[in-house]
Structures are given as structure tokens and as C-alpha cells.
Motif scaffolding. Structure first.
Motif, PDB file in Angstrom:
ATOM      1  N   ARG A 382       0.813  -1.225   0.000  1.00 44.55           N
ATOM      2  CA  ARG A 382       0.000   0.000   0.000  1.00 44.55           C
ATOM      3  C   ARG A 382       0.844   1.271   0.000  1.00 44.55           C
ATOM      4  NH1 ARG A 382      -5.185  -0.777  -1.146  1.00 44.55           N
ATOM      5  NH2 ARG A 382      -6.151  -2.448   0.038  1.00 44.55           N
ATOM      6  N   ILE A 383       2.111   1.156   0.342  1.00 38.51           N
ATOM      7  CA  ILE A 383       2.936   2.375   0.364  1.00 38.51           C
ATOM      8  C   ILE A 383       3.030   2.998  -1.031  1.00 38.51           C
ATOM      9  CG2 ILE A 383       4.261   1.664   2.390  1.00 38.51           C
ATOM     10  CD1 ILE A 383       6.560   0.884   0.564  1.00 38.51           C
ATOM     11  N   TRP A 384       2.797   2.191  -2.071  1.00 40.33           N
ATOM     12  CA  TRP A 384       2.866   2.754  -3.432  1.00 40.33           C
ATOM     13  C   TRP A 384       1.701   3.696  -3.710  1.00 40.33           C
ATOM     14  CZ3 TRP A 384       6.119  -1.347  -2.767  1.00 40.33           C
ATOM     15  CH2 TRP A 384       7.371  -1.254  -3.403  1.00 40.33           C
ATOM     16  N   LEU A 385       0.700   3.668  -2.837  1.00 41.45           N
ATOM     17  CA  LEU A 385      -0.439   4.556  -3.062  1.00 41.45           C
ATOM     18  C   LEU A 385      -0.260   5.931  -2.413  1.00 41.45           C
ATOM     19  CD1 LEU A 385      -3.498   2.154  -2.793  1.00 41.45           C
ATOM     20  CD2 LEU A 385      -2.522   3.212  -4.828  1.00 41.45           C
ATOM     21  N   LEU A 386       0.887   6.142  -1.783  1.00 49.23           N
ATOM     22  CA  LEU A 386       1.123   7.448  -1.152  1.00 49.23           C
ATOM     23  C   LEU A 386       1.599   8.457  -2.200  1.00 49.23           C
ATOM     24  CD1 LEU A 386       2.863   6.190   2.100  1.00 49.23           C
ATOM     25  CD2 LEU A 386       0.663   7.376   1.970  1.00 49.23           C
ATOM     26  N   THR A 387       0.751   8.658  -3.201  1.00 50.00           N
ATOM     27  CA  THR A 387       1.199   9.445  -4.353  1.00 50.00           C
ATOM     28  C   THR A 387       1.299  10.939  -4.061  1.00 50.00           C
ATOM     29  OG1 THR A 387      -1.086   9.389  -5.094  1.00 50.00           O
ATOM     30  CG2 THR A 387       0.399   7.811  -6.093  1.00 50.00           C
ATOM     31  N   GLU A 388       0.945  11.354  -2.852  1.00 50.90           N
ATOM     32  CA  GLU A 388       1.181  12.757  -2.515  1.00 50.90           C
ATOM     33  C   GLU A 388       2.672  12.998  -2.239  1.00 50.90           C
ATOM     34  OE1 GLU A 388      -0.501  10.486  -0.845  1.00 50.90           O
ATOM     35  OE2 GLU A 388      -0.762  10.936   1.272  1.00 50.90           O
ATOM     36  N   TYR A 389       3.449  11.917  -2.245  1.00 52.91           N
ATOM     37  CA  TYR A 389       4.896  12.029  -2.078  1.00 52.91           C
ATOM     38  C   TYR A 389       5.633  11.596  -3.346  1.00 52.91           C
ATOM     39  CZ  TYR A 389       3.867  12.701   2.796  1.00 52.91           C
ATOM     40  OH  TYR A 389       3.385  13.213   3.959  1.00 52.91           O
ATOM     41  N   ASP A 390       6.778  12.256  -3.612  1.00 53.30           N
ATOM     42  CA  ASP A 390       7.629  11.844  -4.724  1.00 53.30           C
ATOM     43  C   ASP A 390       8.365  10.562  -4.355  1.00 53.30           C
ATOM     44  OD1 ASP A 390       7.174  14.173  -6.355  1.00 53.30           O
ATOM     45  OD2 ASP A 390       8.378  15.285  -4.891  1.00 53.30           O
ATOM     46  N   LYS A 391       8.831  10.542  -3.107  1.00 51.52           N
ATOM     47  CA  LYS A 391       9.586   9.382  -2.647  1.00 51.52           C
ATOM     48  C   LYS A 391       9.199   9.046  -1.222  1.00 51.52           C
ATOM     49  CE  LYS A 391      13.754   9.877  -5.363  1.00 51.52           C
ATOM     50  NZ  LYS A 391      15.214  10.050  -5.298  1.00 51.52           N
ATOM     51  N   VAL A 392       9.292   7.775  -0.929  1.00 53.41           N
ATOM     52  CA  VAL A 392       8.922   7.295   0.387  1.00 53.41           C
ATOM     53  C   VAL A 392       9.988   6.298   0.839  1.00 53.41           C
ATOM     54  CG1 VAL A 392       7.390   5.511   1.283  1.00 53.41           C
ATOM     55  CG2 VAL A 392       6.415   7.637   0.408  1.00 53.41           C
ATOM     56  N   MET A 393      10.439   6.462   2.074  1.00 56.86           N
ATOM     57  CA  MET A 393      11.333   5.443   2.600  1.00 56.86           C
ATOM     58  C   MET A 393      10.550   4.581   3.569  1.00 56.86           C
ATOM     59  SD  MET A 393      14.958   5.425   4.580  1.00 56.86           S
ATOM     60  CE  MET A 393      15.623   6.774   3.649  1.00 56.86           C
ATOM     61  N   PHE A 394      10.389   3.327   3.185  1.00 54.59           N
ATOM     62  CA  PHE A 394       9.682   2.403   4.055  1.00 54.59           C
ATOM     63  C   PHE A 394      10.646   1.876   5.105  1.00 54.59           C
ATOM     64  CE2 PHE A 394       8.714  -1.803   5.468  1.00 54.59           C
ATOM     65  CZ  PHE A 394       7.430  -1.622   5.951  1.00 54.59           C
ATOM     66  N   ILE A 395      10.179   1.797   6.362  1.00 56.58           N
ATOM     67  CA  ILE A 395      10.975   1.176   7.425  1.00 56.58           C
ATOM     68  C   ILE A 395      10.065   0.250   8.220  1.00 56.58           C
ATOM     69  CG2 ILE A 395      12.517   1.536   9.377  1.00 56.58           C
ATOM     70  CD1 ILE A 395      13.191   4.200   8.479  1.00 56.58           C
ATOM     71  N   ASP A 396      10.491  -0.985   8.383  1.00 56.86           N
ATOM     72  CA  ASP A 396       9.732  -1.942   9.195  1.00 56.86           C
ATOM     73  C   ASP A 396       9.635  -1.448  10.633  1.00 56.86           C
ATOM     74  OD1 ASP A 396       8.768  -4.083   7.731  1.00 56.86           O
ATOM     75  OD2 ASP A 396      10.672  -5.169   7.751  1.00 56.86           O
TER      76      ASP A 396
END
Ligand SMILES: *[C@@H]1O[C@H](CO)[C@@H](O)[C@H](O)[C@H]1NC(C)=O
Ligand SMILES: *[C@@H]1O[C@H](CO)[C@@H](O)[C@H](O)[C@H]1NC(C)=O
Ligand SMILES: *[C@@H]1O[C@H](CO)[C@@H](O)[C@H](O)[C@H]1NC(C)=O
Ligand SMILES: *[C@@H]1O[C@H](CO)[C@@H](O)[C@H](O)[C@H]1NC(C)=O
Length: 589
Positions: A382-396
Motif C-alpha cells: 500500500r505504500i505505493w499509493l502514497l502518491t502525494e509524495y515523490d519518494k517514500v522510505m519504508f521502514i519496518d
């Protein structure tokens, strides 16, 4: 028909005017169909004529032939079509050509072909007289294996010593004028429905991408319109040609109009994980708004993201992780995706810890049975749906940030640290949100097999071509293959720690419970454990009760402590007198 090349016809006419008075005749006729000109010129030769006319006719014929084959550097065949739509439309061309020409507003197209045999391919359908160049390159050597491009270990201490196998590229200087590249992509292994591991496929993709990136259009102006056309059932590599840039697709034909800035950034990356990925100046500019009329540098929109689903087991982990990001002095947004298992009370605590909460529906693993373990482990997608951001760093949420990670935003999707074999660990990843990428993954999840049934195996099939961060970006707390002494002291330069095995909050704070479990001793590290509790101590007091030691957790700890004692485990942690106050908290009913 050749006579349609009006520029050439015009040159011929011009020369004729200079050479003979008869030329007036030709100019007059030129007002009729241009294509008849050659006929007119040659007619006089049919009857015997006095010498000058015969001579001139011969000369003319030679001129015509010479002009025809002589390359003219100022001429651009394709430009003719820009002004002569009617001519363009009178000729049958492949559909992709029409799509590209129309998008490019019938301005000159200069086409390069990659891995296409012109004799047998659809170029027969293209009208001759188009600007088409064949791009030649040496196919990659047969003996290079995927594991040479994606080795498990590289020398991170002296990264400059690390080399990648050679993937031959064309002489780019010869093709700088291209604005369309057409390629046949190899689609090996379509039948297996697995991701592709094929170096020639990678090579073709890299050749096409580099041709566009190194073209004049790219060097002069990022907003230059360039196109990539792929012929082949599988299309290009999604990792390189983004689904956002897909202009048109029909069966085996894929037309892309790539964002050159992003493509350029990708092409700055090593060809595999044989070298560390490189942050670049372009990387810093990825937040540029692709607004040609107004290229103002916008602050890139970036965030740290974690996910909680199915239970509150990792709630405490996420809260302490949030504190560690704040302690690292990052100013980026912190987003937490939570499904309905996270209560509103817990959400409040998470917000206090710095997270912005977004509610999500969890996503089930496609191979989950009824009471399967961790069955919604695809929720991370689901992090791919955070389209209000250019980039996202996922952290467990079973991780901690020890040192600021903001510098790792200067890499393209998908950048991560090595897990084992040729795959990355999905505990920390830099991704670029995209709805179409998410939708593609949702479609593919039923056909692509994940080696561990979870998101990591799945993502490694989707992103075969990924970019390597140093291990310090995601230090896997597993000491089986590294020498950190008998105490398993973690390396000093660790930027983020992945707490494998029993989680710190599920254990006494006195020592790492993994020591008490034989199979988990490789994960045990008192230094890493103590570091986690140090961050815990830095939290506001009102957040601390979230990290309660539940009866289940305590029971498990006690059982393994007894096993360790009975087994007389040589590390002797079982002898330590436990003082963790949470234990007492638990004694109160
Ligand atoms: C464009 O490319 C050609 C070579 O194909 C080169 O001669 C020319 O100088 C380039 N123009 C610009 C503006 O870079
Ligand atoms: C492009 O810039 C103009 C002028 O500043 C602005 O009105 C418009 O919204 C921008 N478009 C995008 C897509 O950002
Ligand atoms: C993910 O969930 C599936 C289905 O429950 C399970 O078989 C698999 O072991 C899980 N994998 C991970 C890594 O959590
Ligand atoms: C436990 O191990 C130690 C050495 O690590 C040894 O000296 C001691 O005798 C052992 N105790 C028992 C009960 O086996």
C-alpha cells in the motif's frame, strides 16, 4: 514514390535553372505534381537531339542520381512530414509510428532501432525516406551470470575497488540526434510467470534508456520529447520504463514517453548491485515539477513510512521507531499506515510519537490458507499509493534509526540493502509511489511466486533490477556471517538496525532474550538491545506504557530462560538477575 521527396526535387530544379534555359519549362511544370518532374526531365532524351541538349540530359540524369544518394547534412526527411500531414496520412505505417508522430505534433522524428532485423521486421511498413538509424552494439558475453551483476557480498570498505561485469553499449555519440528508439525486447521465461532474470533483456533496456538519456534532447533540455517503442509480448523492464510514462500499449507494442530526469537518474546507477548505488545531483532534483513553462525547483515531497496491520503486536515497535527518527533530527513527514486492528487509543499514542496515521485495508498474501501465519503480509504494498509524495522510505516497525537516513532519499526506486543471494531486504526501501505500479502489483500477485510467501519475495520478483545501499542502511541483526566477537557488538557505523528474532519489547530490558533460544543466538546482541532501550528511555513518559510486557511475552521469556538454564548455555545470560520493572507491572492483575 521517390518523387515525393520535395526538398530533393527542389534542389534538382534549382540546379536545372542554373544550367539551361529549358529549365523554365520545368519550373512551370512544377506547379503540377512534383512526382512528374523526373519524367519530364527524361522525356527529351527519347528523341535524338542536338548535342547540347543530349549532353545536358546526361548531366541531369547524373545529377539526379547523385543528388538522390548524396547524404545532405542539412536535410531532414522527417521534417517534411511535419508540414505535410496529408502525405503522411497517405502512407500505411505501423500504429506506433502514428502514435508517436501525432504526440510529437508531426515534427521531425529521428528513429534508432535496437535489436531489430530491418529486413524481416515491420520497418518494411515504414515509408522509405524516414530518418532511421540502426544502433549496433555487442551482445553481452554469454558467460556473465545474474549473480555476477548481483553478488551477495561486495567490498563496502573500499567500494572503488568493486567493479561490475561489462555490459557493452553502442557508440552513443553517433546517435545523439535520435528522439525515438524502437527495440525488440527479449521475453525469456514468459511461461514460468516468474520475474525475469536475463542479462540480454537488461542490456536491451539499458541501451534504449541510455540512447534517450544521452540524446541532444536530454542534454539540452529535460523537457525534450523522446520516445521508446518496444516490440515484444512482455514489454520493457518496469524498473526502468515507468508505467506512468506508458503512452500507448496494444498487444505486443509498447510506446513510452519517459520522464528524462528520472530516466537519467536511473542510468547513473551501476548495472547491478555489483557496486554501491550512487546518489547524484539529478537525484536531488527529482522533486522538480515537470512543468515546462515554469521549472521552479520544488521541495521534493518525501516521507518515512511504516505499516501496522492485523494486530497491535508491533505498536510499541512503531512508537519507538518514530522516536528514533525524531532523534535523528529528520524533518521529513512520518506516515503510518494502519488497518482496523489498530485502536483509536493506539492511534492517538502513535500520533504523539510523531506519526501521521492513514487508514488502509490490509492485503492478504495470495497463498494464505485459513489460519496461516502473518497472512496479510502483502499490506506493505500500500505504500505505493502514497502518491502525494515523490519518494517514500519504508521502514519496518521492528527497526530503529541510529543515524539520520535523509541522505538515502537521493536514490531512485528501488534502493535497498542486501538480504542474501541476489535479493534485497524489504525492511528499509526507497520507493517512488505510483498508482499504476500498485495496480500492476495487484494484478501480478496471483501469478508471481514469492519465495517466502511475503512481500519481500514478491517485491524481489517485481524489482529484479534494484540499487544497492551499504549494509549500514539496514543492518540485519544476524551475526552468523560476520565477525563481531562473541558478544555480537554491532558495527559503529550502523544507520538503521533491523531487530531480527525476538523483538526487544517482547523481552526483558536486562538482556537480549535471543541468547536463551538456541536457534536465535545468531540474532542476539546486548549492545543492539541496550540501544533500543536507550531510545525507549528518551520517549515522553506518557508513551511508555504502550510497551507493556504482556503475559504471553513474559511466559515465553520465562520458558526459554529455563531451557537455557537447564541446557547450561555457555553465554550465561540466563544467570542474569532480571530487574525489568515491566515484569512487576505484569504481576498486578
Ligand atoms: C546533436 O547531435 C549531433 C550528433 O548527432 C551533434 O553533431 C550536434 O552538435 C548535437 N547538437 C547539440 C545542440 O548538442
Ligand atoms: C505549472 O505552472 C503554472 C504556473 O505557475 C501553474 O499554474 C500550474 O498549476 C502548474 N502545473 C502543474 C502541473 O504543476
Ligand atoms: C506471508 O504470509 C503467508 C500466508 O500466510 C505465509 O505462508 C508466509 O510464510 C508469510 N511470509 C512472511 C515472510 O511473513
Ligand atoms: C555448565 O558449564 C560450565 C562451563 O561453561 C561448566 O563449568 C559447568 O560444570 C556446567 N554445569 C553443569 C551443571 O553442567
Amino acid at each position: 514514390m521517390a518523387g515525393l521527396r520535395s526538398n530533393k526535387s527542389f534542389s534538382i530544379i534549382f540546379l536545372v535553372v542554373l544550367m539551361h534555359e529549358n529549365s523554365r519549362n520545368l519550373i512551370h511544370r512544377d506547379q503540377q505534381k512534383i512526382s512528374r518532374n523526373l519524367e519530364m526531365v527524361s522525356k527529351p532524351t527519347l528523341k535524338p537531339k542536338p548535342f547540347p541538349i543530349f549532353f545536358i540530359s546526361i548531366l541531369l540524369s547524373i545529377l539526379v542520381i547523385t543528388m538522390w544518394f548524396w547524404p545532405n547534412p542539412y536535410e531532414n526527411y522527417a521534417d517534411q512530414y511535419s508540414t505535410k500531414r496529408d502525405i503522411f496520412e497517405s502512407v500505411t505505417r505501423p500504429k506506433w509510428y502514428e502514435i508517436v508522430a501525432e504526440d510529437h505534433k508531426y515534427k521531425g522524428l529521428k528513429i534508432g532501432t535496437v535489436n531489430i532485423d530491418r529486413k524481416v521486421n515491420i520497418f518494411d511498413e515504414l515509408h522509405e525516406g524516414l530518418y532511421v538509424k540502426e544502433v549496433k552494439f555487442q551482445p553481452v558475453a554469454q558467460n556473465i551470470k545474474w549473480s555476477d551483476l548481483f553478488p551477495v557480498w561486495i567490498n563496502e570498505e573500499y567500494p572503488e575497488l568493486q567493479t561490475c561485469p561489462e555490459i557493452p553499449m553502442p557508440q552513443f555519440e553517433e546517435f545523439q540526434d535520435l528522439n525515438v528508439v524502437v527495440a525488440t525486447v527479449p521475453c525469456p521465461g514468459m511461461a514460468t510467470k516468474l520475474g525475469f532474470i536475463d542479462i540480454f533483456r537488461l542490456q536491451v533496456n539499458l541501451v534504449v534508456a541510455n540512447l534517450l538519456v544521452k540524446s541532444n534532447k536530454s542534454i539540452v533540455d529535460f523537457s525534450g520529447d523522446v520516445y521508446a517503442v518496444f516490440l515484444g509480448s512482455c514489454g520493457p523492464m518496469d524498473e526502468i520504463f515507468r508505467c506512468e510514462d506508458l503512452l500507448w500499449h496494444d498487444n505486443d507494442i509498447w510506446v513510452y514517453k519517459p520522464d528524462l530526469r528520472k530516466l537519467k537518474q536511473k542510468m547513473r546507477m551501476p548495472v547491478g548491485t555489483c557496486q554501491l548505488a550512487r546518489p547524484t545531483e539529478e537525484a536531488a532534483q527529482v522533486g522538480w515539477n515537470k512543468n515546462a513553462s515554469n521549472s521552479i525547483l520544488q521541495q521534493p515531497r518525501e516521507a518515512y513510512v511504516t505499516v501496522l496491520h492485523s494486530s497491535e503486536d508491533y505498536l510499541c515497535g512503531a512508537i519507538v521507531l518514530g522516536q528514533s527518527i525524531i532523534n535523528s533530527k529528520s524533518k521529513k513527514d512520518m506516515i503510518l499506515l494502519a488497518d482496523s486492528s489498530i485502536s483509536s487509543e493506539s492511534s492517538k499514542a502513535l500520533r504523539h510519537a510523531g506519526w501521521k496515521i492513514k487508514r488502509i485495508e490490509r492485503i492478504k498474501s495470495p497463498n494464505a490458507g485459513k489460519n496461516a501465519y502473518n497472512k496479510y503480509n502483502y499490506s506493505k504494498l500500500r505504500i505505493w499509493l502514497l502518491t502525494e509524495y515523490d519518494k517514500v522510505m519504508f521502514i519496518d516497525s521492528d527497526m530503529l534509526v541510529f543515524q539520520n537516513l535523509d541522505e538515502f532519499f537521493l536514490y531512485p526506486q528501488l534502493s535497498a540493502a542486501e538480504n542474501n543471494r541476489h535479493i534485497f531486504n524489504s525492511g528499509v526501501m526507497l520507493i517512488e509511489p505510483s498508482r499504476c505500479t500498485f495496480e500492476t502489483m495487484m494484478e501480478k500477485r496471483f501469478t508471481i511466486v514469492s519465495y517466502n510467501g511475503g512481500d519481500q519475495g514478491f517485491l524481489n520478483e517485481i524489482f529484479r533490477w534494484w540499487h544497492r545501499w551499504p549494509n549500514k542502511a539496514n543492518f540485519l541483526k544476524d551475526f552468523s556471517n560476520i565477525d563481531c566477537g562473541p558478544d555480537h557488538l554491532y558495527p559503529k557505523n550502523t544507520h538503521a538496525m533491523h531487530y531480527l528474532g525476538v523483538k526487544p519489547w517482547m523481552c526483558y530490558r536486562d538482556y537480549d532474550c535471543n541468547w536463551d533460544i538456541e536457534d536465535n543466538q545468531r540474532f542476539a546482541s546486548d549492545s543492539a538491545h541496550a540501544k533500543w532501550w536507550q531510545v525507549f528511555d528518551s520517549m515522553p513518559n506518557k508513551l511508555k506504557p504502550v510497551c507493556v510486557l504482556t503475559p504471553d511475552m513474559e511466559e515465553r521469556a520465562v520458558i526459554f530462560r529455563r531451557i537455557a538454564k537447564d541446557g547450561n548455555y555457555s553465554d550465561g545470560h540466563w544467570k542474569i538477575k532480571v530487574k525489568d520493572p515491566r515484569r512487576k507491572m505484569n504481576d498486578i492483575p
